[in-house]
Design a protein around this motif. Structure first.
Motif, PDB file in Angstrom:
ATOM      1  N   UNK A 145       0.799  -1.219   0.000  1.00 45.62           N
ATOM      2  CA  UNK A 145       0.000   0.000   0.000  1.00 45.62           C
ATOM      3  C   UNK A 145       0.834   1.272   0.000  1.00 45.62           C
ATOM      4  N   UNK A 146       2.087   1.188   0.445  1.00 46.63           N
ATOM      5  CA  UNK A 146       2.948   2.371   0.432  1.00 46.63           C
ATOM      6  C   UNK A 146       4.408   1.958   0.540  1.00 46.63           C
ATOM      7  N   UNK A 147       5.273   2.891   0.195  1.00 43.69           N
ATOM      8  CA  UNK A 147       6.709   2.709   0.371  1.00 43.69           C
ATOM      9  C   UNK A 147       7.234   3.899   1.157  1.00 43.69           C
ATOM     10  N   UNK A 148       8.308   3.656   1.876  1.00 42.99           N
ATOM     11  CA  UNK A 148       8.950   4.727   2.628  1.00 42.99           C
ATOM     12  C   UNK A 148      10.453   4.481   2.695  1.00 42.99           C
ATOM     13  N   UNK A 149      11.203   5.579   2.760  1.00 41.20           N
ATOM     14  CA  UNK A 149      12.609   5.524   3.137  1.00 41.20           C
ATOM     15  C   UNK A 149      12.706   6.243   4.471  1.00 41.20           C
ATOM     16  N   UNK A 150      13.379   5.609   5.408  1.00 34.85           N
ATOM     17  CA  UNK A 150      13.511   6.150   6.760  1.00 34.85           C
ATOM     18  C   UNK A 150      14.884   5.795   7.307  1.00 34.85           C
ATOM     19  N   UNK A 151      15.256   6.483   8.368  1.00 34.80           N
ATOM     20  CA  UNK A 151      16.484   6.118   9.062  1.00 34.80           C
ATOM     21  C   UNK A 151      16.270   4.772   9.769  1.00 34.80           C
ATOM     22  N   UNK A 152      17.370   4.113  10.075  1.00 33.82           N
ATOM     23  CA  UNK A 152      17.275   2.850  10.803  1.00 33.82           C
ATOM     24  C   UNK A 152      16.558   3.067  12.135  1.00 33.82           C
ATOM     25  N   UNK A 153      16.841   4.185  12.785  1.00 30.80           N
ATOM     26  CA  UNK A 153      16.186   4.488  14.064  1.00 30.80           C
ATOM     27  C   UNK A 153      14.670   4.611  13.893  1.00 30.80           C
ATOM     28  N   UNK A 154      14.239   5.256  12.826  1.00 32.85           N
ATOM     29  CA  UNK A 154      12.797   5.355  12.561  1.00 32.85           C
ATOM     30  C   UNK A 154      12.190   3.989  12.271  1.00 32.85           C
ATOM     31  N   UNK A 155      12.901   3.145  11.521  1.00 35.05           N
ATOM     32  CA  UNK A 155      12.389   1.813  11.223  1.00 35.05           C
ATOM     33  C   UNK A 155      12.229   0.976  12.488  1.00 35.05           C
ATOM     34  N   UNK A 156      13.088   1.200  13.468  1.00 36.40           N
ATOM     35  CA  UNK A 156      12.958   0.428  14.710  1.00 36.40           C
ATOM     36  C   UNK A 156      11.601   0.670  15.366  1.00 36.40           C
ATOM     37  N   UNK A 157      11.103   1.884  15.262  1.00 31.87           N
ATOM     38  CA  UNK A 157       9.792   2.205  15.858  1.00 31.87           C
ATOM     39  C   UNK A 157       8.627   1.642  15.042  1.00 31.87           C
ATOM     40  N   UNK A 158       8.825   1.434  13.749  1.00 35.20           N
ATOM     41  CA  UNK A 158       7.738   0.983  12.876  1.00 35.20           C
ATOM     42  C   UNK A 158       7.680  -0.523  12.651  1.00 35.20           C
ATOM     43  N   UNK A 159       8.812  -1.200  12.797  1.00 36.32           N
ATOM     44  CA  UNK A 159       8.888  -2.623  12.453  1.00 36.32           C
ATOM     45  C   UNK A 159       8.712  -3.509  13.680  1.00 36.32           C
ATOM     46  N   UNK A 160       8.200  -4.711  13.432  1.00 41.79           N
ATOM     47  CA  UNK A 160       8.183  -5.716  14.486  1.00 41.79           C
ATOM     48  C   UNK A 160       9.634  -6.168  14.715  1.00 41.79           C
ATOM     49  N   UNK A 161       9.942  -6.752  15.874  1.00 41.07           N
ATOM     50  CA  UNK A 161      11.336  -7.118  16.184  1.00 41.07           C
ATOM     51  C   UNK A 161      12.019  -8.007  15.151  1.00 41.07           C
ATOM     52  N   UNK A 162      11.374  -9.072  14.623  1.00 42.58           N
ATOM     53  CA  UNK A 162      12.087  -9.887  13.628  1.00 42.58           C
ATOM     54  C   UNK A 162      12.436  -9.104  12.358  1.00 42.58           C
ATOM     55  N   UNK A 163      11.524  -8.266  11.903  1.00 42.86           N
ATOM     56  CA  UNK A 163      11.781  -7.464  10.703  1.00 42.86           C
ATOM     57  C   UNK A 163      12.921  -6.490  10.958  1.00 42.86           C
ATOM     58  N   UNK A 164      12.946  -5.898  12.141  1.00 41.63           N
ATOM     59  CA  UNK A 164      14.010  -4.946  12.446  1.00 41.63           C
ATOM     60  C   UNK A 164      15.366  -5.649  12.565  1.00 41.63           C
ATOM     61  N   UNK A 165      15.401  -6.839  13.173  1.00 40.01           N
ATOM     62  CA  UNK A 165      16.662  -7.585  13.263  1.00 40.01           C
ATOM     63  C   UNK A 165      17.205  -7.905  11.867  1.00 40.01           C
ATOM     64  N   UNK A 166      16.307  -8.266  10.951  1.00 40.93           N
ATOM     65  CA  UNK A 166      16.741  -8.536   9.585  1.00 40.93           C
ATOM     66  C   UNK A 166      17.304  -7.262   8.950  1.00 40.93           C
ATOM     67  N   UNK A 167      16.632  -6.142   9.143  1.00 33.91           N
ATOM     68  CA  UNK A 167      17.101  -4.866   8.593  1.00 33.91           C
ATOM     69  C   UNK A 167      18.493  -4.521   9.114  1.00 33.91           C
ATOM     70  N   UNK A 168      18.714  -4.675  10.405  1.00 31.63           N
ATOM     71  CA  UNK A 168      20.013  -4.363  11.005  1.00 31.63           C
ATOM     72  C   UNK A 168      21.096  -5.277  10.430  1.00 31.63           C
ATOM     73  N   UNK A 169      20.803  -6.557  10.281  1.00 29.58           N
ATOM     74  CA  UNK A 169      21.780  -7.502   9.731  1.00 29.58           C
ATOM     75  C   UNK A 169      22.107  -7.169   8.279  1.00 29.58           C
ATOM     76  N   UNK A 170      21.102  -6.794   7.512  1.00 28.52           N
ATOM     77  CA  UNK A 170      21.316  -6.445   6.109  1.00 28.52           C
ATOM     78  C   UNK A 170      22.126  -5.154   5.999  1.00 28.52           C
ATOM     79  N   UNK A 171      21.838  -4.194   6.862  1.00 26.06           N
ATOM     80  CA  UNK A 171      22.611  -2.944   6.860  1.00 26.06           C
ATOM     81  C   UNK A 171      24.078  -3.216   7.204  1.00 26.06           C
TER      82      UNK A 171
END
Length: 160
Positions: free
Chosen positions: A117-143
């Motif tokens: 439904x939408x796309x966004x670019x955000x800082x990693x810190x902002x993504x931490x507030x929006x993502x569930x923990x597993x999704x955020x852990x994957x994002x951190x590992x990929x970064x």
């Protein structure tokens, strides 16, 4: 044992391929799923029969965003999930580096409303507030892999 019989005895698994993009400032791009409420994802999806994870990542990116990625395959992460959340098979995902998108490329994104439904670019810190923990852990590992710390291996047991 004949190959057909042996193959039938093996555990079943599915695979996905995805592309990880940032904007030119290094902020990750994610898409909001229209299928799994509140879940942010990289462009990607499940492999079709006979398709490699790389081919899947490129095809799914084109289908989901309208972006036709032509870069080389650079693996950032492998993601393993046991059969949870209604899945009856293990899942293995391959996250490839899509590079940095310009403002013009971001503006050209055309989402498939059946998937996102939408796309966004955000800082990693902002993504931490929006993502569930597993999704955020994957994002951190990929970064971390994107920064040159080597490809990541991620196991997610509580994936939604």
């Amino acid at each position: 044992m004949p190959p057909e019989e042996y193959s039938a005895s093996l555990p079943k698994a599915t695979m996905y391929g995805s592309l990880f993009f940032t904007d030119t400032a290094g902020r990750p791009l994610q898409l909001l799923s229209s299928v799994a409420a509140g879940v942010w994802q990289f462009p990607g999806g499940n492999t079709d029969a006979g398709e490699s994870p790389w081919e899947t990542a490129v095809r799914e990116c084109r289908e989901e965003t309208g972006l036709d990625f032509t870069g080389p395959p650079r693996l950032l992460a492998v993601h393993f999930m046991p059969p949870v959340g209604g899945w009856v098979a293990c899942r293995a995902g391959f996250v490839f580096d899509g590079g940095a998108l310009t403002d013009e490329q971001l503006a050209s994104i055309r989402l498939d409303p059946d998937e996102h439904t939408e796309w966004q670019v955000r800082t990693v810190e902002d993504w931490e507030r929006l993502c569930d923990p597993p999704t955020f852990r994957r994002l951190v590992a990929v970064m971390a892999a994107r920064r040159g710390e080597g490809a990541s291996y991620i196991e997610t047991g509580e994936w939604t």
